[in-house]
Design an enzyme around this catalytic site. Structure first.
Site: not given
Length: 465
Positions: A74, A149, A173
Site C-alpha cells: 500500500k 483505504s 481499512s
C-alpha cells in the site's frame, strides 16, 4: 493447508518456473490492469531480486519460504528510493529515504516487492475513491468500489497480481476492502507489528496487516512481520504461530452483538445471511451468545472524533517546508495555506478541519476528552465480553459495496459503512475478515494478543459455513 506462497515456493524449488518469469508475468498483469490498483511499479528492483533467487536455485542453494514470492505494498509505506505518495498531490514527488520495519522484514526474508498500491489519500476514506490516481475498481464487479483505504492492495490480491499485499488498518481499512473483494484481511493486535515507516493517520489505532487468499498465507506473513521494534515503542514481542496450532479448533463459545443485527442500517440480505451462519455454527456444537454493545452510531462518532484529532496533529507537518509539493504565496502563512488547500483532497481537508475543531479551546473538553472516556468504556466492555465468549463474530459491513461515485456524494454514508469495524479498532483487538457468510464476509475478533485464535476459528469456519 491451501497456500499460494507454498505453491509458488514448491514450483520455484522444483524448477517448474523461474522467479524471473514469475515476476515478469505479474508485472505484465499489473501494467495491463484496468482496476486502477497501481500507483507505481518497482519493476527494475523486482527483476534484479528475481535474478538473484534464480541464481541461488541454479546453484542448488536452499531458499526460504518467502524467497522469490511477489507481493504488493500500500502506498503509505516507506520503501527506500521509491515514490511514497499516499495517493496525494502533496507527496506525488516524494521519495522514501528509508524502509518501514514491517516491509524490511519481508525483504530480509526474500519476498519481492512489485508495486506501490493505490489507496484513499493518507488512508482517508472507505472506498479508495479519494485518490489522485483514480478510483480503484472492485475485483468482482468493476462498477463497484473496491473498499478503502487499502483498496488497491485488496484488488491486486483478488486478481492474483500479487501473492499477498501489505495494507494498513486504522478503522477497518484492511478488513472492509478484503470483504468487498472476497479475500482474507487481518488487522492484528495493536503493536504486534511495528508501525515504523507507515505514514500515520490515527496513531492509537493504526495497524500493519496482510491481505491474502488463504488463512495460511496470512499466518506466514504475520509471523515474518511481527515482533518488537526499538523504533516503535508500542510494539512488543510475540510468539510465532505454528501451522499445526490453527488446525484444531478449541473455540467453545461465540458471541455476536445483537444491536448490530437489529440495526435499521443493516441490509435484510446481510442480516439473513449472518443469522444463517450463526445457525450453522450452533449446529456444529458451539454455544452462541447474544451480547450487548454500544450502538453503532456511538462507535462511529467516537472513532472519527479521535481519528480526526490524531490525523490533524499528524498531518500538521505537511506544509511544503520539509515535506510535500510547495506552492509559493505572498508570504509564509499564505504559502502554508495555499500548499495545504491545493494539495490535500477534500476528504483529507474535511478530517483535518474536523480534528482541529475537536481539539480547539472550548471544544476539547466537551468532545475530545469525552471521546477518550468512551474509548475506555468500549475497551472495558470488550474485557467483559471476552470473559464470557472466546470470539466475537460480526458482519464486516452493514451492506453490499456501493457503486463508484456514490460515496463521494455522501461522506456521512461512507463513515457509517465503518460501523462494524471501528469498535474493534478502538479496542485494539485482532480481527480477521473471512470471505464467507455475507456478501462482504464475516469478521472474527478475539481478545488482545490472541491472534492465533482468530486464525484457528477462521480455519474452522472455512469447513463449516
Amino acid at each position: 493447508m491451501e497456500s499460494q506462497i507454498k505453491k509458488i515456493h514448491q514450483q520455484l524449488v522444483s524448477k517448474q518456473i523461474t522467479c524471473t518469469a514469475l515476476v515478469q508475468e505479474k508485472l505484465d498483469l499489473l501494467k495491463q490492469n484496468t482496476y486502477n490498483s497501481v500507483n507505481s511499479l518497482l519493476d527494475s528492483t523486482a527483476l534484479d531480486l528475481a535474478a538473484k533467487v534464480d541464481a541461488k536455485i541454479a546453484n542448488n542453494e536452499k531458499i526460504g519460504l518467502l524467497e522469490g514470492i511477489p507481493f504488493g505494498i500500500k502506498d503509505v509505506y516507506m520503501v527506500q528510493g521509491t515514490y511514497t505518495t499516499a495517493s496525494s498531490d502533496l507527496l506525488k514527488k516524494y521519495k522514501s529515504p528509508y524502509t518501514a520495519t514491517a516491509i524490511q522484514k519481508l525483504l530480509d526474508a526474500g519476498a519481492i516487492p512489485l508495486v506501490k498500491e493505490n489507496c484513499d489519500s493518507f488512508g482517508h476514506g472507505s472506498s479508495s475513491e479519494n485518490t489522485v490516481f483514480g478510483a480503484v475498481k472492485n475485483a468482482v464487479n468493476p462498477e463497484l468500489v473496491a473498499g478503502g483505504s487499502s483498496g488497491g492492495s485488496a484488488v491486486n490480491v483478488a486478481k492474483e497480481y500479487t501473492a499477498f499485499s501489505i495494507g494498513g488498518d486504522t478503522g477497518g481499512s484492511i478488513r472492509q476492502p478484503a470483504g468487498y473483494n472476497n479475500i482474507y484481511g487481518l488487522k492484528p493486535t495493536y503493536g504486534k507489528i511495528s508501525r515504523y515507516g507507515l505514514m500515520a493517520y490515527a496513531s492509537s489505532t493504526d495497524c500493519v496487516g496482510p491481505l491474502a487468499k488463504s488463512i495460511e498465507d496470512i499466518r506466514i506473513v504475520l509471523n515474518v512481520m511481527s515482533g518488537k521494534d526499538v523504533k516503535d515503542q508500542t510494539s512488543y514481542n510475540s510468539k510465532e504461530i505454528n501451522e499445526n496450532d490453527i488446525l484444531k479448533n478449541n473455540v467453545k463459545t461465540v458471541g455476536y452483538f445483537k444491536n448490530f443485527i437489529e440495526s435499521e442500517a443493516i441490509d435484510a440480505s446481510v442480516k439473513a445471511d449472518f443469522l444463517a451462519s450463526i445457525e450453522k455454527i450452533k449446529a456444529a456444537g458451539i454455544e452462541v451468545k447474544e451480547l450487548d454493545f454500544f450502538k453503532s452510531d456511538i462507535l462511529v462518532s467516537t472513532y472519527y472524533t479521535l481519528a480526526m484529532a490524531e490525523t490533524a496533529s499528524n498531518l500538521s507537518r505537511l506544509d511544503g517546508t520539509n515535506y510535500g509539493d510547495r506552492i509559493e504565496g505572498e508570504n509564509l502563512k499564505d504559502t502554508y495555506s495555499i500548499t495545504r488547500s491545493k494539495n490535500f483532497s477534500e476528504e483529507s481537508k474535511r478530517r483535518i478541519v474536523g480534528g482541529n475543531q475537536v481539539l480547539s479551546q472550548g471544544f476539547s473538553d466537551e468532545i475530545y476528552l469525552k471521546g477518550l472516556e468512551l474509548r475506555d468504556h468500549i475497551s472495558a466492555n470488550f474485557n467483559k465480553d471476552f470473559s464470557e465468549v472466546d470470539v466475537i463474530l460480526s458482519p464486516v459491513t452493514p451492506s453490499a459495496p456501493p457503486k463508484i461515485g456514490d460515496s463521494l456524494k455522501d461522506p456521512h454514508a461512507m463513515y457509517l459503512s465503518d460501523a462494524y469495524t471501528v469498535g474493534f479498532s478502538l479496542g485494539q483487538l485482532p480481527t480477521l475478515t473471512v470471505p464467507q457468510g455475507t456478501v462482504t464476509g464475516l469478521q472474527i475478533t478475539a481478545a488482545k494478543n490472541n491472534d492465533e485464535l482468530v486464525l484457528k476459528f477462521a480455519n474452522f469456519l472455512k469447513e463449516t459455513i
